[in-house]
Design a protein around this motif. Structure first.
Motif, PDB file in Angstrom:
ATOM      1  N   ARG A  63       0.833  -1.200   0.000  1.00  0.00           N
ATOM      2  CA  ARG A  63       0.000   0.000   0.000  1.00  0.00           C
ATOM      3  C   ARG A  63       0.871   1.255   0.000  1.00  0.00           C
ATOM      4  NH1 ARG A  63      -4.803   2.621   1.622  1.00  0.00           N
ATOM      5  NH2 ARG A  63      -4.407   4.769   0.931  1.00  0.00           N
ATOM      6  N   SER A  64       1.853   1.304   0.859  1.00  0.00           N
ATOM      7  CA  SER A  64       2.684   2.495   0.969  1.00  0.00           C
ATOM      8  C   SER A  64       3.508   2.718  -0.298  1.00  0.00           C
ATOM      9  CB  SER A  64       3.582   2.408   2.203  1.00  0.00           C
ATOM     10  OG  SER A  64       4.369   1.234   2.193  1.00  0.00           O
ATOM     11  N   HIS A  65       3.932   1.641  -0.943  1.00  0.00           N
ATOM     12  CA  HIS A  65       4.675   1.781  -2.202  1.00  0.00           C
ATOM     13  C   HIS A  65       3.820   2.517  -3.230  1.00  0.00           C
ATOM     14  CE1 HIS A  65       7.440   0.500  -5.487  1.00  0.00           C
ATOM     15  NE2 HIS A  65       6.321   0.511  -6.189  1.00  0.00           N
ATOM     16  N   PHE A  66       2.566   2.139  -3.341  1.00  0.00           N
ATOM     17  CA  PHE A  66       1.668   2.780  -4.307  1.00  0.00           C
ATOM     18  C   PHE A  66       1.534   4.266  -4.013  1.00  0.00           C
ATOM     19  CE2 PHE A  66      -2.461   4.286  -5.697  1.00  0.00           C
ATOM     20  CZ  PHE A  66      -2.516   3.850  -7.014  1.00  0.00           C
ATOM     21  N   ASP A  67       1.338   4.614  -2.748  1.00  0.00           N
ATOM     22  CA  ASP A  67       1.128   6.016  -2.398  1.00  0.00           C
ATOM     23  C   ASP A  67       2.407   6.833  -2.525  1.00  0.00           C
ATOM     24  OD1 ASP A  67      -1.577   5.722  -1.907  1.00  0.00           O
ATOM     25  OD2 ASP A  67      -1.257   5.129   0.171  1.00  0.00           O
ATOM     26  N   LEU A  68       3.560   6.224  -2.256  1.00  0.00           N
ATOM     27  CA  LEU A  68       4.822   6.942  -2.445  1.00  0.00           C
ATOM     28  C   LEU A  68       5.049   7.283  -3.911  1.00  0.00           C
ATOM     29  CD1 LEU A  68       7.124   4.982   0.008  1.00  0.00           C
ATOM     30  CD2 LEU A  68       6.627   7.430   0.127  1.00  0.00           C
ATOM     31  N   ALA A  69       4.516   6.453  -4.801  1.00  0.00           N
ATOM     32  CA  ALA A  69       4.654   6.747  -6.228  1.00  0.00           C
ATOM     33  C   ALA A  69       3.955   8.056  -6.591  1.00  0.00           C
ATOM     34  CB  ALA A  69       4.080   5.593  -7.054  1.00  0.00           C
ATOM     35  N   ARG A  70       2.975   8.480  -5.782  1.00  0.00           N
ATOM     36  CA  ARG A  70       2.324   9.769  -6.023  1.00  0.00           C
ATOM     37  C   ARG A  70       3.334  10.915  -5.955  1.00  0.00           C
ATOM     38  NH1 ARG A  70      -3.397   9.453  -5.161  1.00  0.00           N
ATOM     39  NH2 ARG A  70      -4.051   7.474  -4.233  1.00  0.00           N
ATOM     40  N   LEU A  71       4.291  10.800  -5.015  1.00  0.00           N
ATOM     41  CA  LEU A  71       5.294  11.840  -4.867  1.00  0.00           C
ATOM     42  C   LEU A  71       6.191  11.912  -6.104  1.00  0.00           C
ATOM     43  CD1 LEU A  71       6.203  11.075  -1.161  1.00  0.00           C
ATOM     44  CD2 LEU A  71       5.018  13.121  -1.973  1.00  0.00           C
ATOM     45  N   PHE A  72       6.621  10.746  -6.597  1.00  0.00           N
ATOM     46  CA  PHE A  72       7.431  10.735  -7.811  1.00  0.00           C
ATOM     47  C   PHE A  72       6.623  11.271  -8.996  1.00  0.00           C
ATOM     48  CE2 PHE A  72      10.178   8.097  -5.318  1.00  0.00           C
ATOM     49  CZ  PHE A  72      11.435   8.275  -5.860  1.00  0.00           C
ATOM     50  N   SER A  73       5.359  10.925  -9.046  1.00  0.00           N
ATOM     51  CA  SER A  73       4.520  11.401 -10.138  1.00  0.00           C
ATOM     52  C   SER A  73       4.390  12.921 -10.104  1.00  0.00           C
ATOM     53  CB  SER A  73       3.134  10.751 -10.049  1.00  0.00           C
ATOM     54  OG  SER A  73       2.326  11.149 -11.135  1.00  0.00           O
ATOM     55  N   ALA A  74       4.229  13.482  -8.911  1.00  0.00           N
ATOM     56  CA  ALA A  74       4.144  14.937  -8.785  1.00  0.00           C
ATOM     57  C   ALA A  74       5.445  15.604  -9.206  1.00  0.00           C
ATOM     58  CB  ALA A  74       3.788  15.311  -7.345  1.00  0.00           C
ATOM     59  N   LEU A  75       6.571  14.995  -8.867  1.00  0.00           N
ATOM     60  CA  LEU A  75       7.864  15.521  -9.311  1.00  0.00           C
ATOM     61  C   LEU A  75       7.999  15.437 -10.832  1.00  0.00           C
ATOM     62  CD1 LEU A  75      10.164  13.973  -6.556  1.00  0.00           C
ATOM     63  CD2 LEU A  75       9.760  16.409  -6.923  1.00  0.00           C
ATOM     64  N   GLN A  76       7.498  14.360 -11.416  1.00  0.00           N
ATOM     65  CA  GLN A  76       7.557  14.223 -12.868  1.00  0.00           C
ATOM     66  C   GLN A  76       6.737  15.303 -13.560  1.00  0.00           C
ATOM     67  OE1 GLN A  76       6.266  10.181 -13.422  1.00  0.00           O
ATOM     68  NE2 GLN A  76       8.305   9.317 -13.089  1.00  0.00           N
ATOM     69  N   ASP A  77       5.613  15.689 -12.972  1.00  0.00           N
ATOM     70  CA  ASP A  77       4.802  16.771 -13.540  1.00  0.00           C
ATOM     71  C   ASP A  77       5.597  18.079 -13.565  1.00  0.00           C
ATOM     72  OD1 ASP A  77       2.691  15.032 -13.858  1.00  0.00           O
ATOM     73  OD2 ASP A  77       1.646  15.667 -12.040  1.00  0.00           O
ATOM     74  N   ILE A  78       6.315  18.331 -12.481  1.00  0.00           N
ATOM     75  CA  ILE A  78       7.120  19.551 -12.403  1.00  0.00           C
ATOM     76  C   ILE A  78       8.238  19.513 -13.437  1.00  0.00           C
ATOM     77  CG2 ILE A  78       8.700  20.866 -10.942  1.00  0.00           C
ATOM     78  CD1 ILE A  78       6.984  19.937  -8.536  1.00  0.00           C
ATOM     79  N   ILE A  79       8.924  18.383 -13.532  1.00  0.00           N
ATOM     80  CA  ILE A  79      10.021  18.265 -14.492  1.00  0.00           C
ATOM     81  C   ILE A  79       9.506  18.419 -15.923  1.00  0.00           C
ATOM     82  CG2 ILE A  79      11.694  16.639 -15.451  1.00  0.00           C
ATOM     83  CD1 ILE A  79      12.046  15.574 -12.579  1.00  0.00           C
ATOM     84  N   ALA A  80       8.344  17.862 -16.207  1.00  0.00           N
ATOM     85  CA  ALA A  80       7.772  17.990 -17.546  1.00  0.00           C
ATOM     86  C   ALA A  80       7.486  19.454 -17.880  1.00  0.00           C
ATOM     87  CB  ALA A  80       6.492  17.163 -17.653  1.00  0.00           C
ATOM     88  N   GLU A  81       6.992  20.199 -16.897  1.00  0.00           N
ATOM     89  CA  GLU A  81       6.720  21.631 -17.124  1.00  0.00           C
ATOM     90  C   GLU A  81       8.024  22.394 -17.342  1.00  0.00           C
ATOM     91  OE1 GLU A  81       5.074  25.368 -17.563  1.00  0.00           O
ATOM     92  OE2 GLU A  81       4.162  23.373 -17.755  1.00  0.00           O
ATOM     93  N   LEU A  82       9.044  22.109 -16.550  1.00  0.00           N
ATOM     94  CA  LEU A  82      10.337  22.770 -16.730  1.00  0.00           C
ATOM     95  C   LEU A  82      10.954  22.401 -18.080  1.00  0.00           C
ATOM     96  CD1 LEU A  82      11.826  22.287 -13.142  1.00  0.00           C
ATOM     97  CD2 LEU A  82      10.935  24.410 -14.133  1.00  0.00           C
ATOM     98  N   ALA A  83      10.811  21.141 -18.480  1.00  0.00           N
ATOM     99  CA  ALA A  83      11.342  20.707 -19.774  1.00  0.00           C
ATOM    100  C   ALA A  83      10.654  21.448 -20.916  1.00  0.00           C
ATOM    101  CB  ALA A  83      11.175  19.200 -19.934  1.00  0.00           C
ATOM    102  N   ARG A  84       9.341  21.599 -20.799  1.00  0.00           N
ATOM    103  CA  ARG A  84       8.595  22.328 -21.837  1.00  0.00           C
ATOM    104  C   ARG A  84       9.119  23.759 -21.960  1.00  0.00           C
ATOM    105  NH1 ARG A  84       4.911  26.013 -22.169  1.00  0.00           N
ATOM    106  NH2 ARG A  84       4.700  26.185 -19.894  1.00  0.00           N
ATOM    107  N   ARG A  85       9.343  24.402 -20.820  1.00  0.00           N
ATOM    108  CA  ARG A  85       9.809  25.787 -20.848  1.00  0.00           C
ATOM    109  C   ARG A  85      11.209  25.897 -21.455  1.00  0.00           C
ATOM    110  NH1 ARG A  85       7.813  28.180 -14.928  1.00  0.00           N
ATOM    111  NH2 ARG A  85       5.636  27.475 -15.117  1.00  0.00           N
ATOM    112  N   LEU A  86      12.111  25.020 -21.039  1.00  0.00           N
ATOM    113  CA  LEU A  86      13.472  25.082 -21.565  1.00  0.00           C
ATOM    114  C   LEU A  86      13.501  24.815 -23.067  1.00  0.00           C
ATOM    115  CD1 LEU A  86      15.418  23.294 -18.681  1.00  0.00           C
ATOM    116  CD2 LEU A  86      15.484  25.731 -19.272  1.00  0.00           C
ATOM    117  N   HIS A  87      12.632  23.939 -23.525  1.00  0.00           N
ATOM    118  CA  HIS A  87      12.551  23.656 -24.961  1.00  0.00           C
ATOM    119  C   HIS A  87      12.012  24.875 -25.707  1.00  0.00           C
ATOM    120  CE1 HIS A  87      11.933  21.623 -28.740  1.00  0.00           C
ATOM    121  NE2 HIS A  87      10.620  21.783 -28.660  1.00  0.00           N
TER     122      HIS A  87
END
Length: 825
Positions: free
Chosen positions: A620-644
């Motif tokens: 259960r905790s593994h699944f919920d911890l993946a939410r944190l990585f997913s939120a970080l991926q959203d941020i990185i995707a936005e930064l990548a879009r801007r840099l591009h």
């Protein structure tokens, strides 16, 4: 062995099949169209060379660097020396078995088609060869081409030992192509990583490869995630017709070729040079090798692997191959920097001393060959480990998670308009998520320490049923668990039933691998809304580990579409009742054996129940911890879009080749010139290809070795025995290839893979253990599983019949498959 069929080969067979033969076998394993054929092995050449005393006769001219004399001597022996009778007979028989067609005969040296030297054009190829005599002559000529002045000079310039190189020969049925040519997944002419290049012409492709004719040139774009089913595909951006009025293939076929090329690039881990032929609307692959001409810059420094202590090696073997199946990219170190402090906290909690500097060494390095756990030193606190484990088992971790940890995770991951934030605000949000990840993960690890009770449980189990049966019974004791993984799998199965119930307007696009076509009908659009709802609740599933560069289902549902396609033909998955029955039977068997020791049976039951609770908490905790990585991926995707968009990154996905420090500096305005950025990205891409290759080799090397040719040993993680056809699935983009009743053979599994167990009759993995995600779900579904069978994906051919014994932890390799069976499997 004199002859090996292409369908029997993989990348692991380079020493016997050469670069070309090994890669062709790998393409067949990927389910791609490759003309059938066989390889006259390098071992055969070596045996024939010994019979001719070739090395002895070449020693003097090679020592004097007299390439012309060496070539003349070798040609005389290869073209006129007597063939060994067994070799001649085997080649003739293999050719007749192929149907005695027109064939292509291609050299395949054992130092060929490597990441740092392609040997392109150094050895000979003969096309339209007909008849046994012509085939044997072409074989001799291929052997002689190993010793031409050109090949000798090429090896000398690269410090390759001449007498240490052997040559295999590939014999394939000719494809009477309508068009043929070469695809480069990265443009090697203009050194552009954001586009692909295709050169093709009517007829056979050898004329283009040899430079005898000029083909038409196509440039294609490389959008992010191109090549994955359902993603935006490569588009033709321009073309140059060399001959006016000359026929040309359809644009759709060229784009399909480009998609296949990107898939090969992802599989092999570096840009590819792909020879192809178009015939009957099908893309036939004739060769795939690394593009070595991109190395206009040196690779970055890759630190050597440090000496490993026994404990480090054991930790590495038991965990990291399964959790980190591919090498991290530079920006992934950002995520490791959040996790490592939690790991240090856990080791100290358990009673070990950890050097703080060594703990952070991995994140100080851009590259490394493998993730090395920090060295630890036992302290007096370690004596209290049994009490620590008991306390951990007694604690209400599920309550802590629901009442404290999960609310913090949901709060810091709350929905926000990332596009409205400035760069600094995005970085502050990422840092807050990182702080919560580190703190929560450290506390969670304290709860997982309780799983060390597995060792305590094993002692009475061995006493009760013996060492041989203990692994299977240990698995049964933790069967029938209701985990977050099983809940996601059930929801996915229900989604597949909705697809079936919706009829052909939904199932046809799914079976065709065209989920975008669902938008064309009302039923399809309704199903897409169900998929969106599923992803909103269950989409926090990683593909290749919890890396920042490994997107979740919710951002890239490609694996989900593959799973749904396979599940269309699935039957109702088994209920938890079967697993609970196995659990109760195993518990009763052990407690009966312990009844002579007062109180031991009751204590055993209590520990097993708490261990089961700890495993449910982990899932259960593994699944919920993946939410944190997913939120970080959203941020990185936005930064990548801007840099591009600002012109700093060639393509957004190149952000993962930056370090965290570089990213922060760039966002602060200190951006290098575009030419330096492009050079940095090319250098890092090339370095990653080497690092990932070493990572994979290390993962294989630490596994168990030395099994018999027809036997693999692993961990019996789910009891039972099954015999059937193996389906080798190497990554999440191949999920759809598994059919009901086949045995899933894969490098590793994580929760995202486990829906395949609904279809599989059994499971075999390279890595993993009895309490891994795969083991838990396999036991739940009641299918035999052998995990940690090192090299399974290399030793087992796709479509081969195997016997999986989950009781003994053994996999027996039975009947091999023909090229036709592999192609149509």
């Amino acid at each position: 062995m004199i002859i090996r069929h292409l369908s029997e080969l993989s990348r692991a067979d380079l020493p016997i099949a050469g670069g070309k033969g090994a890669n062709l076998g790998e393409l067949i394993r990927l389910g791609l169209a490759v003309p059938p054929g066989f390889v006259v092995t390098a071992e055969t050449y070596a045996e024939q060379a010994r019979a001719w005393l070739l090395a002895e006769q070449l020693a003097a001219p090679i020592a004097a660097s007299n390439w012309e004399a060496a070539a003349a001597t070798a040609a005389e022996l290869c073209l006129r020396g007597a063939l060994l009778p067994a070799v001649e007979l085997a080649v003739r028989d293999a050719y007749r078995e192929l149907g005695a067609p027109l064939v292509a005969v291609r050299s395949s040296a054992t130092a060929e088609d490597l990441a740092d030297a392609s040997f392109a054009g150094q050895h000979e190829t003969y096309l339209q060869v007909e008849g046994e005599s012509a085939l044997l002559l072409s074989l001799r000529r291929c052997w002689a081409s190993l010793w031409t002045p050109r090949a000798l000079g090429y090896r000398a310039a690269r410090n390759i030992d001449h007498l240490g190189v052997a040559i295999a020969v590939v014999v394939q049925r000719m494809v009477q192509s309508e068009f043929a040519g070469v695809l480069f997944t990265v443009d090697p002419v203009d050194q552009r990583s954001d586009r692909m290049l295709v050169e093709l012409a009517p007829g056979l492709g050898e004329a283009i490869v040899s430079g005898h004719t000029s083909g038409d040139i196509y440039h294609l774009s490389r959008p992010p995630d191109a090549g994955k089913p359902g993603a935006e595909g490569p588009a033709i951006t321009d073309r140059a017709r060399r001959v006016a009025g000359r026929p040309a293939p359809s644009d759709a076929l060229v784009r399909e070729l480009a998609r296949i090329g990107l898939r090969l690039e992802g599989h092999f881990g570096c840009p590819q040079d792909v020879e192809f032929a178009f015939a009957g609307g099908v893309v036939h692959l004739l060769q795939s090798r690394p593009i070595t001409t991109l190395r206009d810059v040196e690779l970055e420094t890759i630190p050597p692997l440090p000496p490993l202590s026994r404990m480090q090696r054991r930790m590495l073997e038991s965990n990291d191959n399964d959790r980190f199946p591919v090498a991290p990219k530079p920006l992934d170190q950002w995520g490791f920097g959040m996790v490592l402090p939690a790991l240090g906290h856990t080791l100290r909690f358990a009673g070990f001393a950890v050097d703080e500097a060594e703990l952070h060494t991995p994140t100080d390095q851009v590259w490394r060959e493998v993730f090395v756990p920090p060295r630890v030193r036992p302290t007096l606190r370690l004596l209290a480990l049994p009490r620590t484990v008991a306390a951990s088992l007694s604690h209400d971790w599920a309550g802590w998670w629901e009442n404290e940890a999960l609310p913090r995770i949901l709060d810091v991951c709350d929905s926000a308009d990332l596009g409205a934030m400035d760069d600094a605000a995005l970085l502050r949000r990422a840092d807050r998520i990182g702080d919560v990840l580190t703190e929560t993960l450290g506390k969670r690890f304290e709860g997982i320490v309780g799983q060390a009770a597995t060792l305590l449980v094993r002692i009475p189990v061995v006493f009760a049923v013996g060492r041989k049966r203990a692994p299977a019974l240990m698995g049964d004791l933790v069967s029938g668990l209701r985990t977050r993984t099983s809940e996601v799998n059930e929801a996915l199965f229900d989604l597949s039933r909705q697809a079936v119930g919706a009829g052909p307007e939904v199932t046809r696009p799914l079976r065709d691998g065209r989920p975008d076509a669902l938008r064309e009908s009302e039923a399809g659009r309704a199903f897409l809304r169900e998929v969106d709802a599923f992803l909103a609740e269950h989409g926090y599933r990683e593909s290749t580990g919890l890396f920042l560069s490994a997107t979740m289902w919710r951002r890239d549902p490609t694996p989900l579409w593959g799973l749904l396609r396979g599940l269309l033909d699935a039957t109702e998955p088994p209920s938890e009742a079967a697993g609970l029955r196995r659990h109760r039977a195993a518990l009763a068997e052990v407690t009966r054996a312990l009844r002579f020791i007062p109180g031991l049976g009751v204590a055993f039951e209590r520990i097993v129940e708490r261990l089961r609770t700890a495993i449910v908490f982990r899932e259960r905790s593994h699944f919920d911890l993946a939410r944190l990585f997913s939120a970080l991926q959203d941020i990185i995707a936005e930064l990548a879009r801007r840099l591009h968009e600002r012109g700093h990154l060639p393509v957004p996905e190149d952000i993962f080749y930056l370090t965290q420090a570089e990213l922060r500096i760039w966002l602060a305005g200190q951006v290098p010139p575009r030419s330096e950025i492009e050079q940095l990205v090319r250098r890092r891409r090339a370095t990653y290809a080497v690092v990932n290759g070493r990572w994979q080799k290390w993962s294989f090397a630490v596994g168990k070795q030395g099994d018999a040719a027809d036997l693999l040993r692993g961990v019996g993680a789910s009891s039972g025995v099954v015999r059937g056809k193996a389906r080798v699935i190497r990554d999440e983009h191949e999920f759809e290839r598994l059919r009901a009743g086949e045995i899933l053979v894969c490098p590793y599994t994580n929760p995202a893979w486990t829906p395949l167990f609904t279809l599989a009759a059994g499971v075999v993995t390279n890595t993993g253990g009895a309490v891994s995600h795969a083991a838990i779900v396999a036991r739940e579904y009641g299918i035999p599983a052998v995990l940690g069978a090192a090299g399974a994906t290399e030793r087992i051919a796709d479509g081969q019949e195997i016997l999986v014994d989950g009781n003994e932890g053994l996999v027996t390799l039975l009947r091999t498959v023909s090229a036709g069976e592999a192609a149509h499997g």
